[in-house]
Design a protein around this motif. Sequence first.
Motif, PDB file in Angstrom:
ATOM      1  N   MET A  40      17.761  10.888  -6.154  1.00 54.88           N
ATOM      2  CA  MET A  40      16.681   9.905  -6.027  1.00 54.88           C
ATOM      3  C   MET A  40      15.576  10.443  -5.141  1.00 54.88           C
ATOM      4  SD  MET A  40      16.833   7.032  -7.565  1.00 54.88           S
ATOM      5  CE  MET A  40      18.014   6.158  -8.512  1.00 54.88           C
ATOM      6  N   ASN A  41      14.366  10.146  -5.530  1.00 53.17           N
ATOM      7  CA  ASN A  41      13.209  10.579  -4.772  1.00 53.17           C
ATOM      8  C   ASN A  41      12.446   9.328  -4.339  1.00 53.17           C
ATOM      9  OD1 ASN A  41      10.902  11.724  -3.773  1.00 53.17           O
ATOM     10  ND2 ASN A  41      10.498  13.009  -5.538  1.00 53.17           N
ATOM     11  N   PRO A  42      12.702   8.820  -3.121  1.00 54.80           N
ATOM     12  CA  PRO A  42      12.049   7.583  -2.693  1.00 54.80           C
ATOM     13  C   PRO A  42      10.560   7.776  -2.401  1.00 54.80           C
ATOM     14  CG  PRO A  42      13.429   8.453  -0.934  1.00 54.80           C
ATOM     15  CD  PRO A  42      13.619   9.346  -2.125  1.00 54.80           C
ATOM     16  N   ALA A  43       9.765   6.808  -2.779  1.00 53.22           N
ATOM     17  CA  ALA A  43       8.331   6.814  -2.520  1.00 53.22           C
ATOM     18  C   ALA A  43       7.839   5.366  -2.597  1.00 53.22           C
ATOM     19  CB  ALA A  43       7.605   7.683  -3.537  1.00 53.22           C
ATOM     20  N   PRO A  44       6.791   5.032  -1.828  1.00 53.89           N
ATOM     21  CA  PRO A  44       6.306   3.652  -1.807  1.00 53.89           C
ATOM     22  C   PRO A  44       5.484   3.237  -3.019  1.00 53.89           C
ATOM     23  CG  PRO A  44       4.986   5.002  -0.341  1.00 53.89           C
ATOM     24  CD  PRO A  44       6.111   5.879  -0.846  1.00 53.89           C
ATOM     25  N   ASN A  45       4.995   4.222  -3.776  1.00 54.19           N
ATOM     26  CA  ASN A  45       4.151   3.931  -4.941  1.00 54.19           C
ATOM     27  C   ASN A  45       4.539   4.841  -6.096  1.00 54.19           C
ATOM     28  OD1 ASN A  45       2.187   2.064  -3.608  1.00 54.19           O
ATOM     29  ND2 ASN A  45       1.783   3.879  -2.369  1.00 54.19           N
ATOM     30  N   LEU A  46       4.199   4.399  -7.280  1.00 56.49           N
ATOM     31  CA  LEU A  46       4.371   5.194  -8.484  1.00 56.49           C
ATOM     32  C   LEU A  46       2.967   5.555  -8.948  1.00 56.49           C
ATOM     33  CD1 LEU A  46       6.443   6.239 -10.517  1.00 56.49           C
ATOM     34  CD2 LEU A  46       6.296   4.039 -11.673  1.00 56.49           C
ATOM     35  N   ILE A  47       2.716   6.845  -9.185  1.00 58.53           N
ATOM     36  CA  ILE A  47       1.371   7.317  -9.504  1.00 58.53           C
ATOM     37  C   ILE A  47       1.388   8.049 -10.839  1.00 58.53           C
ATOM     38  CG2 ILE A  47      -0.542   8.777  -8.742  1.00 58.53           C
ATOM     39  CD1 ILE A  47       0.685   8.475  -5.857  1.00 58.53           C
ATOM     40  N   LEU A  48       0.473   7.686 -11.716  1.00 61.71           N
ATOM     41  CA  LEU A  48       0.338   8.340 -13.011  1.00 61.71           C
ATOM     42  C   LEU A  48      -0.889   9.243 -12.996  1.00 61.71           C
ATOM     43  CD1 LEU A  48       1.082   5.382 -15.455  1.00 61.71           C
ATOM     44  CD2 LEU A  48       2.697   6.991 -14.412  1.00 61.71           C
ATOM     45  N   VAL A  49      -0.673  10.513 -13.362  1.00 57.57           N
ATOM     46  CA  VAL A  49      -1.765  11.465 -13.505  1.00 57.57           C
ATOM     47  C   VAL A  49      -1.727  12.017 -14.921  1.00 57.57           C
ATOM     48  CG1 VAL A  49      -1.765  12.111 -11.048  1.00 57.57           C
ATOM     49  CG2 VAL A  49      -0.437  13.472 -12.685  1.00 57.57           C
ATOM     50  N   GLY A  50      -2.830  12.586 -15.337  1.00 58.41           N
ATOM     51  CA  GLY A  50      -2.901  13.187 -16.664  1.00 58.41           C
ATOM     52  C   GLY A  50      -4.298  13.043 -17.216  1.00 58.41           C
ATOM     53  N   PRO A  51      -4.553  13.699 -18.324  1.00 61.39           N
ATOM     54  CA  PRO A  51      -5.888  13.666 -18.915  1.00 61.39           C
ATOM     55  C   PRO A  51      -6.210  12.318 -19.558  1.00 61.39           C
ATOM     56  CG  PRO A  51      -4.400  14.884 -20.332  1.00 61.39           C
ATOM     57  CD  PRO A  51      -3.628  14.535 -19.091  1.00 61.39           C
ATOM     58  N   MET A  52      -7.480  12.140 -19.849  1.00 58.53           N
ATOM     59  CA  MET A  52      -7.889  10.928 -20.553  1.00 58.53           C
ATOM     60  C   MET A  52      -7.166  10.860 -21.892  1.00 58.53           C
ATOM     61  SD  MET A  52     -11.810  11.956 -21.594  1.00 58.53           S
ATOM     62  CE  MET A  52     -12.240  13.050 -20.258  1.00 58.53           C
ATOM     63  N   GLY A  53      -6.740   9.675 -22.250  1.00 66.54           N
ATOM     64  CA  GLY A  53      -6.040   9.494 -23.510  1.00 66.54           C
ATOM     65  C   GLY A  53      -4.541   9.725 -23.434  1.00 66.54           C
ATOM     66  N   ALA A  76     -11.574   5.502  -2.921  1.00 70.87           N
ATOM     67  CA  ALA A  76     -10.792   4.430  -3.556  1.00 70.87           C
ATOM     68  C   ALA A  76      -9.314   4.800  -3.613  1.00 70.87           C
ATOM     69  CB  ALA A  76     -11.321   4.159  -4.968  1.00 70.87           C
ATOM     70  N   LEU A  77      -9.016   6.039  -3.974  1.00 73.88           N
ATOM     71  CA  LEU A  77      -7.618   6.483  -4.044  1.00 73.88           C
ATOM     72  C   LEU A  77      -6.964   6.402  -2.673  1.00 73.88           C
ATOM     73  CD1 LEU A  77      -5.323   7.661  -5.787  1.00 73.88           C
ATOM     74  CD2 LEU A  77      -6.200   9.936  -5.186  1.00 73.88           C
ATOM     75  N   GLY A  78      -7.673   6.830  -1.649  1.00 72.92           N
ATOM     76  CA  GLY A  78      -7.131   6.757  -0.291  1.00 72.92           C
ATOM     77  C   GLY A  78      -6.800   5.335   0.119  1.00 72.92           C
ATOM     78  N   GLN A  79      -7.683   4.408  -0.209  1.00 71.71           N
ATOM     79  CA  GLN A  79      -7.459   3.002   0.124  1.00 71.71           C
ATOM     80  C   GLN A  79      -6.243   2.463  -0.623  1.00 71.71           C
ATOM     81  OE1 GLN A  79     -10.571   0.382  -1.235  1.00 71.71           O
ATOM     82  NE2 GLN A  79      -9.408  -1.444  -0.714  1.00 71.71           N
ATOM     83  N   VAL A  80      -6.148   2.752  -1.901  1.00 74.20           N
ATOM     84  CA  VAL A  80      -5.047   2.254  -2.723  1.00 74.20           C
ATOM     85  C   VAL A  80      -3.712   2.825  -2.244  1.00 74.20           C
ATOM     86  CG1 VAL A  80      -4.052   2.313  -5.044  1.00 74.20           C
ATOM     87  CG2 VAL A  80      -6.482   1.787  -4.744  1.00 74.20           C
ATOM     88  N   LEU A  81      -3.684   4.113  -1.940  1.00 75.20           N
ATOM     89  CA  LEU A  81      -2.427   4.753  -1.543  1.00 75.20           C
ATOM     90  C   LEU A  81      -1.987   4.395  -0.128  1.00 75.20           C
ATOM     91  CD1 LEU A  81      -2.705   8.297  -3.162  1.00 75.20           C
ATOM     92  CD2 LEU A  81      -1.437   6.291  -3.966  1.00 75.20           C
ATOM     93  N   ALA A  82      -2.852   3.780   0.650  1.00 77.13           N
ATOM     94  CA  ALA A  82      -2.464   3.315   1.980  1.00 77.13           C
ATOM     95  C   ALA A  82      -1.535   2.107   1.879  1.00 77.13           C
ATOM     96  CB  ALA A  82      -3.706   2.969   2.805  1.00 77.13           C
ATOM     97  N   GLU A  83      -1.506   1.490   0.716  1.00 75.91           N
ATOM     98  CA  GLU A  83      -0.662   0.314   0.482  1.00 75.91           C
ATOM     99  C   GLU A  83       0.664   0.736  -0.138  1.00 75.91           C
ATOM    100  OE1 GLU A  83      -2.949  -2.652  -1.646  1.00 75.91           O
ATOM    101  OE2 GLU A  83      -4.778  -1.976  -0.663  1.00 75.91           O
ATOM    102  N   THR A  84       1.559  -0.215  -0.317  1.00 77.95           N
ATOM    103  CA  THR A  84       2.845   0.060  -0.949  1.00 77.95           C
ATOM    104  C   THR A  84       3.047  -0.878  -2.128  1.00 77.95           C
ATOM    105  OG1 THR A  84       4.062  -1.479   0.457  1.00 77.95           O
ATOM    106  CG2 THR A  84       3.875   0.784   1.246  1.00 77.95           C
ATOM    107  N   GLY A  85       3.995  -0.527  -2.983  1.00 75.05           N
ATOM    108  CA  GLY A  85       4.324  -1.377  -4.123  1.00 75.05           C
ATOM    109  C   GLY A  85       3.314  -1.336  -5.240  1.00 75.05           C
ATOM    110  N   LYS A  86       2.621  -0.214  -5.370  1.00 77.82           N
ATOM    111  CA  LYS A  86       1.584  -0.079  -6.392  1.00 77.82           C
ATOM    112  C   LYS A  86       2.030   0.876  -7.496  1.00 77.82           C
ATOM    113  CE  LYS A  86      -2.079  -1.862  -4.078  1.00 77.82           C
ATOM    114  NZ  LYS A  86      -3.048  -2.777  -4.594  1.00 77.82           N
ATOM    115  N   LEU A  87       1.576   0.594  -8.693  1.00 77.20           N
ATOM    116  CA  LEU A  87       1.601   1.579  -9.762  1.00 77.20           C
ATOM    117  C   LEU A  87       0.145   1.979  -9.928  1.00 77.20           C
ATOM    118  CD1 LEU A  87       3.614   1.921 -12.914  1.00 77.20           C
ATOM    119  CD2 LEU A  87       1.190   2.521 -12.868  1.00 77.20           C
ATOM    120  N   VAL A  88      -0.162   3.212  -9.605  1.00 79.94           N
ATOM    121  CA  VAL A  88      -1.541   3.682  -9.542  1.00 79.94           C
ATOM    122  C   VAL A  88      -1.853   4.577 -10.736  1.00 79.94           C
ATOM    123  CG1 VAL A  88      -3.235   4.924  -8.137  1.00 79.94           C
ATOM    124  CG2 VAL A  88      -1.402   3.606  -7.017  1.00 79.94           C
TER     125      VAL A  88
END
Length: 180
Positions: free
Chosen positions: A1-14, A66-78
Amino acid sequence: MNPAPNLILVGPMGAGKTSIGRRLAERFGLEFTDVDQVVVERCGATINTIFEHVGEAGFREREKAALGQVLAETGKLVSTGGGAVLDRDNRLAMQRRGFVVYLRVGVDAQLKRLGRDRSRPLLQRGDREQVLHDLAATREPFYLEVADLMLDTDAMSPGAATTALAQLLAAQWQRSEQAA
């Protein structure tokens, strides 16, 4: 398990970051946040308008804030913008504050998915296919650098990709409540 406070999706458009992200957020009880939408709301202008007035560099500055502000929080899917990985500080913040999933998609699938889309400034520059190839060549190493997990979405509907990703995440990611 890899614990983290947020789940982040990266990748190209589409790749499906928004459509898959919304479904996953619901499934995991996370608050869905699209960084591009945060930038639009903060600026009171569309991404195209932001690009017209301050260029890509100006947009990237706003995206970083904006990314910095969002990632300062927890429980987000970004859901990040496709170019968010270009900034080293963004990559470090994503790795520090989330479990990062790279949604991979090939240029042929992107062309099909983005065929009628006129809202993406980077696709307004000549040959769409060449632009997508160029973006992939530049960004792919950064997506791979930050990714804890990768899912190829080429042949998947958003629903099928969500189901597949949810199964992978159940085995590899654990939500933590660590503070900023």
